[in-house]
Design an enzyme around this catalytic site. Structure first.
Site: not given
Length: 650
Positions: A2, A51
């Site tokens: 991420c 993410r």
């Protein structure tokens, strides 16, 4: 995998819009979702997350908190032992709402505080807000696989996975740090903790940073501690000194199997890079023989035979029966993608090698994969690089400088190079004898490389040279060495320096994390499991470099598992065409000619236009065949791209 970002203000509330602006700059690191949280005392802390969903696809959204929200975490990376840690924490009374590794961090911190990092087996950059203690905790994995940058502003502290997210803040100035560029054109990367941008720092590998939000001066309250480092003990490697080699090889194989098993954990398909060399071949072989993960492999091939390893790749693919695809990379492909490379590295690079890795990551992503295992780290842990053999020969020569026989060992180096620096015996002997009087110094093994790299300094402008005057690269490096290094053996000192300069600063960053994440791909590195490193550090040097046979014990540990031609093959470093990519029929490509024009060079003020012009002419004529000229050209070009994209354009 991420991207993370955040703000801790001294007095003002955090504006969610600023967090959103920062995290949007990191969308390539996490295209599967974004999250923003602001809170803490008077709303002065804010966390943001982009993410790439790999574990607990439905429940792993961040920022993530504990039951009452007093602990909030954003995290970039993977905790490979999260299953085992979860079981321990449940037994200790903790309740989990998700199956993500992120929630393990939350509860582990609740249980043991700052010592939580010691329990993590993974690759990570973590930002954790503790509302009860009113403090922000930043942490980075042991070897620096995942990046974390920060800067102090008039408002307080800003941090992010990449510098471009910090530049989303209007108050963060954009200027290159000449001193850090000088370090890059010496060690290939700035020394740990530094970046090439003024006022922007990097949290060093294996480091924890804690900031007290209640302190009147946030910066003064910040404390850092090194929670892990490469450690060779007293240098004698007494733990393994008298153990049988076969027993050690078996233990190493079992340890590597477990590291690979842990790093295969994911809720999405996992692939592997296959270069044709020993290290990636070991990883893929262990996947095939010791796990039930379907083996899908990816590799690079080159038009230039000097760089191509497709024959070795094909041999292992046939041996393992893997589902395999390769990406052929031309000089034109490298030239076309090089500007994107520098945008993602956020640092000058001295070779084009990162670019094909970015193109390969795009191929992996297009094939439906998000995760790949690689062989990175084996050379640093088990003594695989030419620089280690080179240093051994140079130390051997230094003990008898008049010997006629000892210099003949130079011929054993660089068999894979078309223009080997060892080819001209007299020049090579003179080069490798350079600095022999300093054979006892910790930097002795790296001196020839740094000397070659520093040839780029001759292209600096007079102003830059004046700013760098008086800087001593040897003293600067020694200031970063632990006191215990004096008791280590020469190979151990060489390994430590390699791991803390080229590996963490360049291979894991510019050529690793940044190129994979540019395509939203997570790279994983079983050889950098800290248990593997600690095992390797306890080995006597003879089990790493046996005479001039590199990675002796590692090769022995996989005897019978690999084709012998691959298992015993001499190390051939991954390389790609360099300056030749940027010229066509004796002329620089249009964008290169414009960027390196006298006017653009003078405007940037970093390089001397006339000197760069002569270098370009040499490259255009095809006479830049050595390391020095190629590194100089790529270094100048990448620095000018960096200036154009991050400084000049704003």
């Amino acid at each position: 995998m991420c991207g993370i970002a955040g703000l801790l203000n001294r007095a003002r509330r955090v504006e969610p819009g600023l967090l959103t602006a920062m995290i949007q700059r990191l969308a390539h690191r996490g295209p599967d979702g974004q999250g923003v949280w602001a809170g803490g005392p008077d709303g002065r802390i804010g966390l943001a997350h982009s993410r790439l969903s790999i574990i607990d696809l439905a429940g792993g959204h961040q920022p993530m908190g504990n039951e009452d929200g007093a602990i909030q975490v954003v995290f970039n990376g993977e905790i490979f032992n999260h299953i085992e840690l979860r079981a321990e924490l449940i037994a200790q009374g903790h309740t989990f709402r998700t199956h993500s590794d992120t929630e393990v961090i939350v509860h582990l911190y609740e249980q043991v505080g700052e010592a939580f990092v010691d329990r993590l087996n993974g690759q990570f950059a973590i930002a954790l807000w503790d509302d009860r203690q009113r403090r922000l905790v930043l942490a980075r994995d042991r070897t620096g696989i995942r990046p974390l940058f920060f800067t102090w502003t008039p408002e307080g502290l800003a941090f992010a996975s990449e510098v471009k997210a910090l530049f989303a803040l209007p108050e963060v100035p954009r200027a290159l740090d000449v001193g850090a560029i000088g370090e890059t054109f010496t060690y290939w990367a700035p020394l740990p903790g530094r970046t090439v941008f003024q006022g922007i720092d990097a949290l060093p590998p294996g480091t924890l940073m804690v900031v007290d939000a209640q302190a009147p001066d946030l910066r003064a309250s910040a404390r850092t501690q090194r929670y892990w480092d490469w450690d060779f003990g007293d240098g004698a490697a007494s733990h393994h000194a008298h153990r049988d080699g076969a027993d050690l090889a078996e233990e190493l194989r079992e340890l590597l199997v477990d590291a690979v098993r842990l790093q295969l954990r994911a809720d999405v398909p996992v692939g592997a890079y296959l270069s044709g060399g020993l290290d990636s071949s070991i990883v893929t072989t262990l996947i095939k023989h010791f796990t039930d993960t379907p083996l899908r492999t990816f590799s690079l091939t080159f038009d230039d035979a000097e760089f191509d390893e497709s024959a070795q790749q094909a041999e292992l693919v046939a041996h393992l029966g893997t589902a395999h695809s390769s990406l052929r990379c031309s000089r034109a492909d490298i030239a076309e993608a090089f500007a994107d490379t520098v945008w993602h590295t956020e640092a000058p690079v001295l070779r084009t090698a990162p670019t094909p890795m970015m193109l390969l990551a795009r191929h992996v992503r297009a094939s439906g994969f998000k995760v790949v295992l690689t062989g990175e780290g084996a050379d640093e842990v088990f003594g695989g690089y030419d620089i280690f053999k080179e240093a051994r020969i140079r130390r051997f020569m230094a003990r008898q400088p008049q010997s006629k026989a000892r210099p003949q060992l130079i011929d054993r180096l660089y068999p894979y190079l078309r223009h080997s620096p060892a080819a001209a015996r007299v020049l090579a002997q003179r080069f490798f004898a350079e600095g022999a009087e300093h054979a006892h110094q910790p930097h002795f093994g790296h001196h020839p490389r740094w000397q070659t790299t520093q040839r780029i300094w001759q292209f600096f402008s007079p102003d830059v040279r004046a700013q760098l005057a008086g800087w001593n690269h040897l003293a600067a490096l020694e200031a970063h060495l632990p006191a215990s290094h004096a008791g280590w053996q020469p190979l151990q000192r060489d390994q430590y320096i390699e791991a803390h300069t080229l590996m963490s600063g360049y291979l894991l960053s510019s050529q690793g994390d940044r190129m994979a994440m540019a395509a939203s791909i997570e790279g994983r590195f079983p050889f950098l499991d800290h248990r593997v490193i600690e095992f390797g550090n306890r080995l006597p040097p003879r089990y790493k470099l046996m005479g001039l046979t590199e990675k002796y014990l590692l090769k022995r540990s996989v005897s019978g598992l690999l084709p012998e031609g691959i298992r015993t093959r001499t190390k051939q470093p991954y390389r790609a065409p360099d300056s030749a990519c940027f010229f066509d029929q004796g002329r620089a490509l249009d964008w290169v000619a414009e960027l390196l024009s006298p006017a653009r060079l003078a405007d940037a003020g970093l390089f001397e236009p006339q000197a760069v012009g002569k270098l370009m002419a040499k490259c255009a004529q095809g006479r830049a065949i050595g390391f020095g000229d190629n590194m100089a050209f790529v270094g100048v070009l990448s620095t000018m791209l960096l200036h154009a994209r991050f400084v000049h354009a704003h």
